[in-house]
Each structure stands twice: as C-alpha cells, then as structure tokens.
Write a protein that holds these residues in place. Structure first.
Motif, PDB file in Angstrom:
ATOM      1  N   TRP A 134       0.836  -1.195   0.000  1.00 11.86           N
ATOM      2  CA  TRP A 134       0.000   0.000   0.000  1.00 11.86           C
ATOM      3  C   TRP A 134       0.879   1.256   0.000  1.00 11.86           C
ATOM      4  O   TRP A 134       1.909   1.283   0.674  1.00 11.86           O
ATOM      5  CB  TRP A 134      -0.892  -0.016   1.243  1.00 11.86           C
ATOM      6  CG  TRP A 134      -2.016   0.957   1.170  1.00 11.86           C
ATOM      7  CD1 TRP A 134      -2.125   2.156   1.819  1.00 11.86           C
ATOM      8  CD2 TRP A 134      -3.203   0.816   0.382  1.00 11.86           C
ATOM      9  NE1 TRP A 134      -3.304   2.772   1.486  1.00 11.86           N
ATOM     10  CE2 TRP A 134      -3.981   1.969   0.602  1.00 11.86           C
ATOM     11  CE3 TRP A 134      -3.679  -0.162  -0.494  1.00 11.86           C
ATOM     12  CZ2 TRP A 134      -5.220   2.171  -0.013  1.00 11.86           C
ATOM     13  CZ3 TRP A 134      -4.903   0.028  -1.106  1.00 11.86           C
ATOM     14  CH2 TRP A 134      -5.661   1.177  -0.867  1.00 11.86           C
ATOM     15  N   PRO A 135       0.483   2.303  -0.737  1.00 12.12           N
ATOM     16  CA  PRO A 135       1.266   3.545  -0.731  1.00 12.12           C
ATOM     17  C   PRO A 135       1.413   4.103   0.681  1.00 12.12           C
ATOM     18  O   PRO A 135       0.442   4.149   1.448  1.00 12.12           O
ATOM     19  CB  PRO A 135       0.432   4.481  -1.623  1.00 12.12           C
ATOM     20  CG  PRO A 135      -0.373   3.573  -2.498  1.00 12.12           C
ATOM     21  CD  PRO A 135      -0.671   2.364  -1.663  1.00 12.12           C
ATOM     22  N   ASP A 136       2.642   4.534   1.009  1.00 13.73           N
ATOM     23  CA  ASP A 136       2.888   4.997   2.377  1.00 13.73           C
ATOM     24  C   ASP A 136       2.665   6.493   2.560  1.00 13.73           C
ATOM     25  O   ASP A 136       2.852   7.020   3.652  1.00 13.73           O
ATOM     26  CB  ASP A 136       4.304   4.622   2.819  1.00 13.73           C
ATOM     27  CG  ASP A 136       5.399   5.313   1.991  1.00 13.73           C
ATOM     28  OD1 ASP A 136       5.059   6.129   1.100  1.00 13.73           O
ATOM     29  OD2 ASP A 136       6.584   5.017   2.234  1.00 13.73           O
ATOM     30  N   GLY A 137       2.269   7.194   1.489  1.00 14.37           N
ATOM     31  CA  GLY A 137       2.032   8.626   1.577  1.00 14.37           C
ATOM     32  C   GLY A 137       3.274   9.459   1.424  1.00 14.37           C
ATOM     33  O   GLY A 137       3.208  10.695   1.422  1.00 14.37           O
ATOM     34  N   ALA A 138       4.430   8.806   1.271  1.00 15.85           N
ATOM     35  CA  ALA A 138       5.694   9.536   1.116  1.00 15.85           C
ATOM     36  C   ALA A 138       6.416   9.111  -0.163  1.00 15.85           C
ATOM     37  O   ALA A 138       7.628   9.272  -0.268  1.00 15.85           O
ATOM     38  CB  ALA A 138       6.586   9.300   2.332  1.00 15.85           C
ATOM     39  N   PHE A 186       3.271   6.190   9.000  1.00 15.81           N
ATOM     40  CA  PHE A 186       2.054   6.105   8.194  1.00 15.81           C
ATOM     41  C   PHE A 186       0.851   6.587   9.000  1.00 15.81           C
ATOM     42  O   PHE A 186       0.028   7.377   8.516  1.00 15.81           O
ATOM     43  CB  PHE A 186       1.863   4.646   7.761  1.00 15.81           C
ATOM     44  CG  PHE A 186       0.673   4.382   6.881  1.00 15.81           C
ATOM     45  CD1 PHE A 186       0.746   4.557   5.506  1.00 15.81           C
ATOM     46  CD2 PHE A 186      -0.519   3.917   7.417  1.00 15.81           C
ATOM     47  CE1 PHE A 186      -0.341   4.288   4.691  1.00 15.81           C
ATOM     48  CE2 PHE A 186      -1.619   3.644   6.613  1.00 15.81           C
ATOM     49  CZ  PHE A 186      -1.524   3.837   5.238  1.00 15.81           C
ATOM     50  N   THR A 233       0.920  10.500  10.024  1.00 13.08           N
ATOM     51  CA  THR A 233       0.591  11.436   8.947  1.00 13.08           C
ATOM     52  C   THR A 233      -0.840  11.278   8.455  1.00 13.08           C
ATOM     53  O   THR A 233      -1.233  11.890   7.455  1.00 13.08           O
ATOM     54  CB  THR A 233       1.567  11.276   7.765  1.00 13.08           C
ATOM     55  OG1 THR A 233       1.556   9.903   7.317  1.00 13.08           O
ATOM     56  CG2 THR A 233       2.982  11.657   8.177  1.00 13.08           C
ATOM     57  N   GLN A 255      -2.457   8.674   7.146  1.00 17.28           N
ATOM     58  CA  GLN A 255      -2.701   7.903   5.935  1.00 17.28           C
ATOM     59  C   GLN A 255      -3.767   6.835   6.173  1.00 17.28           C
ATOM     60  O   GLN A 255      -3.905   6.308   7.281  1.00 17.28           O
ATOM     61  CB  GLN A 255      -1.404   7.237   5.467  1.00 17.28           C
ATOM     62  CG  GLN A 255      -0.287   8.224   5.163  1.00 17.28           C
ATOM     63  CD  GLN A 255      -0.666   9.193   4.070  1.00 17.28           C
ATOM     64  OE1 GLN A 255      -1.153   8.804   3.009  1.00 17.28           O
ATOM     65  NE2 GLN A 255      -0.435  10.480   4.327  1.00 17.28           N
ATOM     66  N   THR A 282      -7.027   3.807   8.978  1.00 17.83           N
ATOM     67  CA  THR A 282      -5.640   3.431   9.235  1.00 17.83           C
ATOM     68  C   THR A 282      -5.627   2.052   9.876  1.00 17.83           C
ATOM     69  O   THR A 282      -6.129   1.885  10.991  1.00 17.83           O
ATOM     70  CB  THR A 282      -4.957   4.436  10.174  1.00 17.83           C
ATOM     71  OG1 THR A 282      -5.022   5.739   9.585  1.00 17.83           O
ATOM     72  CG2 THR A 282      -3.497   4.055  10.407  1.00 17.83           C
TER      73      THR A 282
END
Length: 263
Positions: A153-157, A202, A205, A207, A214
C-alpha cells in the motif's frame, strides 16, 4: 480448451484454485481444513488426494518438490501451488481478479523456493486458514485477505508499505482492518525496528489503508525471546505505536484478532 476445462470444475475445485491464487501456496493439510473438513475423518484425506490428483493431471495445481513435516506427514505435507493451466484459468473464475490481487500476469511454471522462504509463506497461509476456521465457527466474517504485492500500500511519502498480508474482518456491525507482519525472527531487531517505524509514520501522517481507515498492525512472533526484542523496540517508538502495533505469538494471533473485534 481452458474454457471447457473450467466449465467442468466443481465449486470446490474453483474454491481451491482461488485460495491458491490468493495465498500462493498451501499444504495438503491446510487444503483439507479449508475444503474437506465437512467430510468424515475416514474419507476426507482420500477425497483430498483424489481431487488434487485430478487437478494436477490437468496442471491446474502442482505439488512442489519440497514437503513440510517430514516423511510421516505423507501427502498432507505436500505443498501445492497453481499450475500453469491453473494460472491461465484464473480470469475465467468468478472473483479471480480479487483473489489473485488484481491484474493478469504471464503464467509461469511454479518453482520450489528455499526452506526459509517457503516456511514463511506457509505461515502466512496458515493465518489465512485459521481466519477461515474462525469464520466457520461464526467468530468473525473474513471480508478480505491479501498477500505479497496485493497487500502492499502507498505509504504517503512516495514509497510502499510492504506487509506480509492485509485483512479485513467483521463481527455484527464492527469491522477491523489489519496490516499483518509474520515475523520468524530471521531479521535483525534493527531491521524490524525500521519496518515498524514506517507503520508509525504512516499513522502519524493520517494515511488511510485499503478499507478507508488506518489499519492496525498485527505482528506475530515465534517465541518469547523475539517477543522481548519486540517489546524493547516498541518502547523506543513514538506514539501511536502502542495503539497501532499489536505483537502476538503466532499460535494465538487469530484469537487476538477475534478478541479485539469484540472489544
């Protein structure tokens, strides 16, 4: 040819193929618990052998060269994966895209991984089997279970979280979302600590995971020594680590998921 073969598959045949697509490998014993448990003790092993032999004859499934559990385990210790024909048949099966994690890929002849990798993969499969058994016992509803790249899954960074699995379970009107790390004490504590810190970042922030929340992190460990390592790591992580990451011995991990779902 494949279309005709798929048309002849029973619902149980289809379910076996979809489970192998989902978790990649299952032992004969795990397949018995998933798909033959409703049969009598005297017939379930014989029926499993007959069904898997028929599927293997058409290369829908294939036994790997390595067994689990030693010679006494017999055919129950064989490890099965999708054969080339089974991989090609997946798009024709209902929900195959979801079970396999989405997207079509070129069919490949299954190869037998090393013992350490195989044991880790089968531990993930075992957790899937246990969750299905909890569902059969009306303890939860297993809404989703994904492994390997299907769970990433995309970690937002700009990177990816790479859990071993992700799952969504429910009971009544309560739903819990989980990232799952099946730790076998093969990584150093430093490496494990970096991995856990990424989950904390994660969450810090804000996510969201695949279920729109989350996810909590279920970290299974194999023994008390590793649990001590994990507790030391957790003590050095910032909030909300203590509300996010839940270490548990592998043997009691499913019971922990059920317990938290009902709290």
């Amino acid at each position: 040819m494949i279309e005709q073969l798929v048309d002849q598959l029973s619902p149980r045949d289809r379910a076996i193929l979809l489970d192998l697509a989902r978790v990649r490998v299952l032992t004969g014993e795990q397949l018995t618990r998933l798909h033959f448990q409703d049969l009598s003790i005297t017939t379930r092993d014989r029926t499993r052998r007959r069904v898997l032999a028929r599927l293997a004859e058409h290369d829908l499934v294939t036994p790997l060269e390595r067994t689990i559990g030693g010679a006494r385990a017999g055919s129950a210790g064989l490890v099965f994966a999708l054969g080339v024909t089974g991989q090609r048949a997946l798009p024709l099966l209902a929900s195959a895209r979801d079970a396999a994690g989405g997207g079509e890929s070129r069919a490949r002849r299954p190869w037998t991984p090393g013992q350490m990798f195989l044991k880790h993969s089968l531990a993930i499969s075992e957790l899937y089997v246990q969750l299905h058994e909890a569902q059969a016992a009306s303890q939860l509803v297993l809404g989703r279970f994904a492994v390997e790249a299907a769970a990433w899954w995309p970690d937002g960074a700009g990177g990816l979280l790479k859990p071993d699995a992700s799952a969504c379970v429910a009971h009544d009107d309560i739903e819990d979302s989980w990232f799952v790390e099946v730790d076998r004490a093969t990584e150093s504590p430093v490496t494990l600590g970096r991995k856990l810190r990424r989950y904390v970042d994660f969450a810090r922030t804000g996510q969201l995971g695949p279920d729109g929340v989350t996810p909590r992190v279920l970290l299974t460990v194999p023994h008390e020594r590793r649990m001590r390592d994990v507790r030391n790591l957790m003590a050095r992580l910032p909030p909300p680590a203590d509300q996010l990451i839940f270490p548990e011995f592998f043997e009691t991990a499913t019971a922990r998921v059920v317990q938290m779902l009902r709290e």
